[in-house]
Motif scaffolding. Structure first.
Motif, short mmCIF file in Angstrom:
data_model
loop_
_atom_site.label_atom_id
_atom_site.label_comp_id
_atom_site.label_asym_id
_atom_site.label_seq_id
_atom_site.Cartn_x
_atom_site.Cartn_y
_atom_site.Cartn_z
N SER A 21 0.84 -1.20 0.00
CA SER A 21 0.00 0.00 0.00
C SER A 21 0.87 1.24 0.00
O SER A 21 1.97 1.24 0.57
CB SER A 21 -0.90 0.03 1.24
N ALA A 23 0.08 5.20 0.88
CA ALA A 23 -0.92 6.17 1.32
C ALA A 23 -0.36 7.58 1.26
O ALA A 23 0.78 7.83 1.65
CB ALA A 23 -1.34 5.84 2.75
N LYS A 71 -6.07 1.62 -7.27
CA LYS A 71 -6.14 2.83 -6.47
C LYS A 71 -7.46 2.93 -5.77
O LYS A 71 -8.46 2.36 -6.21
CB LYS A 71 -5.89 4.07 -7.35
N ASP A 72 -7.46 3.68 -4.69
CA ASP A 72 -8.69 4.01 -3.96
C ASP A 72 -8.66 5.51 -3.74
O ASP A 72 -7.97 6.00 -2.83
CB ASP A 72 -8.74 3.25 -2.64
N ALA A 74 -10.82 7.57 -2.60
CA ALA A 74 -11.38 8.02 -1.33
C ALA A 74 -10.37 7.92 -0.19
O ALA A 74 -10.41 8.70 0.76
CB ALA A 74 -12.64 7.23 -0.99
N LYS A 75 -9.47 6.93 -0.30
CA LYS A 75 -8.47 6.72 0.74
C LYS A 75 -7.12 7.32 0.37
O LYS A 75 -6.16 7.17 1.13
CB LYS A 75 -8.31 5.22 1.02
N ASN A 76 -7.03 7.98 -0.80
CA ASN A 76 -5.76 8.54 -1.26
C ASN A 76 -4.65 7.50 -1.22
O ASN A 76 -3.53 7.78 -0.78
CB ASN A 76 -5.36 9.75 -0.39
N THR A 77 -4.96 6.32 -1.71
CA THR A 77 -4.04 5.19 -1.58
C THR A 77 -3.97 4.42 -2.89
O THR A 77 -4.98 4.28 -3.58
CB THR A 77 -4.51 4.25 -0.46
N TYR A 79 -2.31 0.63 -4.47
CA TYR A 79 -1.91 -0.71 -4.02
C TYR A 79 -1.11 -1.41 -5.11
O TYR A 79 -1.24 -1.09 -6.30
CB TYR A 79 -3.16 -1.54 -3.70
#
Length: 118
Positions: A21, A23, A71-72, A74-77, A79
């Motif tokens: 991950s 972040a 990517k996500d 909403a989580k600014n992340t 993978y």
């Protein structure tokens, strides 16, 4: 300045899987984020990248079919799912961001160690 922090590394046997991950410290306004790695005694190399807006993905030939970037927002992340790991995947893995397709990657995290045993 956005800070990036990698996590998820570890020791795994050949053929195993890990998910890394990356972040961001705050909401990203970047063109793309990428994963890179630096094997022991070697130069840092590109692994995979994904554009933040449209999710367009690219991979190094050495990991195609085995690794998957996602990517996500909403989580600014982002993978990196790594499957069918090989000893040659052993490296410190880093993430970084680029502000446009013409700019260099910057904002490197501290890296996370991935070790694949025989």
């Amino acid at each position: 300045q956005v800070q990036l922090e990698e996590s998820g590394g570890g020791l795994v046997q050949a053929g195993g899987s890990l998910r890394l991950s990356c972040a961001a410290s705050r909401a990203l306004v970047r063109y793309a984020l990428g994963w890179f790695r630096q094997p022991p005694g070697k130069e840092r190399e590109f692994v995979a990248a994904i554009t933040w807006l449209f999710g367009i993905k690219s991979y190094a030939d050495s990991v195609k079919g085995r690794f998957s970037i996602s990517k996500d927002n909403a989580k600014n992340t982002i993978y990196l799912q790594m499957n069918s790991l090989k000893p040659e995947d052993t490296a410190v893995y880093y993430c970084a961001a680029r502000s446009s397709e013409y700019s260099d990657y910057a904002g490197w995290g501290q890296g996370t160690q991935v070790t694949v045993s025989e």
